[in-house]
Design a protein around this motif. Structure first.
Motif, short mmCIF file in Angstrom:
data_model
loop_
_atom_site.label_atom_id
_atom_site.label_comp_id
_atom_site.label_asym_id
_atom_site.label_seq_id
_atom_site.Cartn_x
_atom_site.Cartn_y
_atom_site.Cartn_z
N ASN A 11 28.72 44.85 49.44
CA ASN A 11 29.99 45.16 50.10
C ASN A 11 30.93 45.87 49.11
O ASN A 11 30.98 45.51 47.94
CB ASN A 11 30.57 43.82 50.59
CG ASN A 11 31.92 43.98 51.23
OD1 ASN A 11 32.90 44.29 50.57
ND2 ASN A 11 31.96 43.75 52.52
N CYS A 12 31.69 46.84 49.59
CA CYS A 12 32.59 47.62 48.73
C CYS A 12 33.65 46.76 48.06
O CYS A 12 33.99 46.99 46.90
CB CYS A 12 33.28 48.71 49.55
SG CYS A 12 32.17 50.04 50.01
N ASP A 13 34.20 45.76 48.75
CA ASP A 13 35.20 44.89 48.14
C ASP A 13 34.61 44.10 46.98
O ASP A 13 35.27 43.91 45.94
CB ASP A 13 35.79 43.92 49.18
CG ASP A 13 36.67 44.62 50.20
OD1 ASP A 13 37.18 45.72 49.91
OD2 ASP A 13 36.84 44.07 51.31
N ASP A 14 33.37 43.63 47.14
CA ASP A 14 32.70 42.90 46.06
C ASP A 14 32.47 43.83 44.86
O ASP A 14 32.68 43.44 43.71
CB ASP A 14 31.37 42.32 46.53
CG ASP A 14 31.55 41.31 47.67
OD1 ASP A 14 32.67 40.79 47.83
OD2 ASP A 14 30.57 41.06 48.38
N TYR A 15 32.07 45.06 45.15
CA TYR A 15 31.87 46.06 44.09
C TYR A 15 33.18 46.31 43.35
O TYR A 15 33.22 46.37 42.13
CB TYR A 15 31.32 47.36 44.69
CG TYR A 15 30.95 48.38 43.66
CD1 TYR A 15 29.65 48.47 43.17
CD2 TYR A 15 31.90 49.27 43.15
CE1 TYR A 15 29.30 49.41 42.21
CE2 TYR A 15 31.57 50.21 42.19
CZ TYR A 15 30.27 50.27 41.73
OH TYR A 15 29.93 51.20 40.76
N ASP A 16 34.28 46.44 44.11
CA ASP A 16 35.59 46.69 43.50
C ASP A 16 35.98 45.55 42.57
O ASP A 16 36.57 45.78 41.51
CB ASP A 16 36.66 46.88 44.58
CG ASP A 16 36.52 48.20 45.33
OD1 ASP A 16 35.77 49.09 44.86
OD2 ASP A 16 37.15 48.33 46.39
N ASN A 17 35.68 44.31 42.95
CA ASN A 17 35.99 43.17 42.09
C ASN A 17 35.16 43.20 40.80
O ASN A 17 35.65 42.86 39.73
CB ASN A 17 35.78 41.84 42.83
CG ASN A 17 36.96 41.52 43.72
OD1 ASN A 17 38.10 41.51 43.27
ND2 ASN A 17 36.70 41.26 44.98
N LEU A 18 33.90 43.62 40.90
CA LEU A 18 33.08 43.77 39.70
C LEU A 18 33.62 44.88 38.81
O LEU A 18 33.64 44.76 37.59
CB LEU A 18 31.62 44.04 40.07
CG LEU A 18 30.82 42.85 40.57
CD1 LEU A 18 29.46 43.30 41.08
CD2 LEU A 18 30.65 41.81 39.47
N GLU A 19 34.09 45.95 39.45
CA GLU A 19 34.67 47.07 38.70
C GLU A 19 35.92 46.61 37.93
O GLU A 19 36.11 46.93 36.75
CB GLU A 19 35.01 48.20 39.66
CG GLU A 19 35.25 49.52 39.04
CD GLU A 19 35.28 50.63 40.07
OE1 GLU A 19 34.63 51.64 39.82
OE2 GLU A 19 35.96 50.47 41.11
N LEU A 20 36.75 45.80 38.58
CA LEU A 20 37.94 45.24 37.94
C LEU A 20 37.55 44.37 36.75
O LEU A 20 38.15 44.44 35.68
CB LEU A 20 38.74 44.43 38.96
CG LEU A 20 40.04 43.80 38.49
CD1 LEU A 20 41.06 44.87 38.12
CD2 LEU A 20 40.59 42.87 39.56
N ALA A 21 36.53 43.55 36.93
CA ALA A 21 36.04 42.68 35.85
C ALA A 21 35.57 43.51 34.66
O ALA A 21 35.82 43.15 33.50
CB ALA A 21 34.92 41.79 36.36
N CYS A 22 34.90 44.63 34.93
CA CYS A 22 34.43 45.50 33.85
C CYS A 22 35.61 46.15 33.12
O CYS A 22 35.61 46.24 31.89
CB CYS A 22 33.51 46.59 34.39
SG CYS A 22 31.90 45.98 34.93
N GLN A 23 36.61 46.58 33.87
CA GLN A 23 37.77 47.23 33.26
C GLN A 23 38.49 46.30 32.29
O GLN A 23 39.00 46.73 31.26
CB GLN A 23 38.74 47.71 34.33
CG GLN A 23 38.24 48.86 35.15
CD GLN A 23 39.14 49.17 36.35
OE1 GLN A 23 40.03 48.41 36.69
NE2 GLN A 23 38.86 50.29 37.00
N HIS A 24 38.50 45.00 32.62
CA HIS A 24 39.20 44.02 31.79
C HIS A 24 38.25 43.24 30.86
O HIS A 24 38.71 42.36 30.13
CB HIS A 24 39.97 43.04 32.68
CG HIS A 24 41.08 43.70 33.44
ND1 HIS A 24 42.27 44.05 32.85
CD2 HIS A 24 41.17 44.10 34.73
CE1 HIS A 24 43.06 44.62 33.75
NE2 HIS A 24 42.40 44.67 34.89
N HIS A 25 36.96 43.56 30.93
CA HIS A 25 35.94 42.89 30.10
C HIS A 25 35.99 41.37 30.26
O HIS A 25 35.92 40.63 29.29
CB HIS A 25 36.07 43.30 28.62
CG HIS A 25 35.94 44.76 28.40
ND1 HIS A 25 34.74 45.43 28.50
CD2 HIS A 25 36.88 45.71 28.14
CE1 HIS A 25 34.94 46.72 28.28
NE2 HIS A 25 36.22 46.92 28.07
#
Length: 86
Positions: A11-25
């Motif tokens: 799901n795109c929302d789940d992907y976006d949350n993973l992307e946020l996690a990567c941005q903040h390490h």
């Protein structure tokens, strides 16, 4: 994991949350489809041969996790996210 295991996009929302996690390490608690649970720092998201992966770091080593093999992930800032497929 079998080589004939067809990738199921998440799901795109789940992907976006993973992307946020990567941005903040962020260090995530991840539950994988095979039953494994691990805590690892989210580093990057990438795609190879139409399969999406999360690159995580733990104890100085990197590991690639197929997104459709993640059952859930959690961090105090976003709570627990149960992965759903598109």
């Amino acid at each position: 994991m079998s080589m004939t295991d067809e990738y199921q996009p998440i799901n795109c929302d789940d992907y976006d949350n993973l992307e946020l996690a990567c941005q903040h390490h962020w260090v995530l608690t991840l539950v994988l489809r095979e039953g494994e649970t691990l805590e690892a720092k989210a580093s990057d998201l990438f795609s190879r041969k139409q399969v999406e992966y999360l690159l995580v770091e733990k104890d100085g080593e990197t590991r690639e996790l197929r997104l459709d093999h993640i059952v859930s992930f959690s961090h105090p800032k976003i709570g627990t996210i149960e992965i759903s497929h598109s």
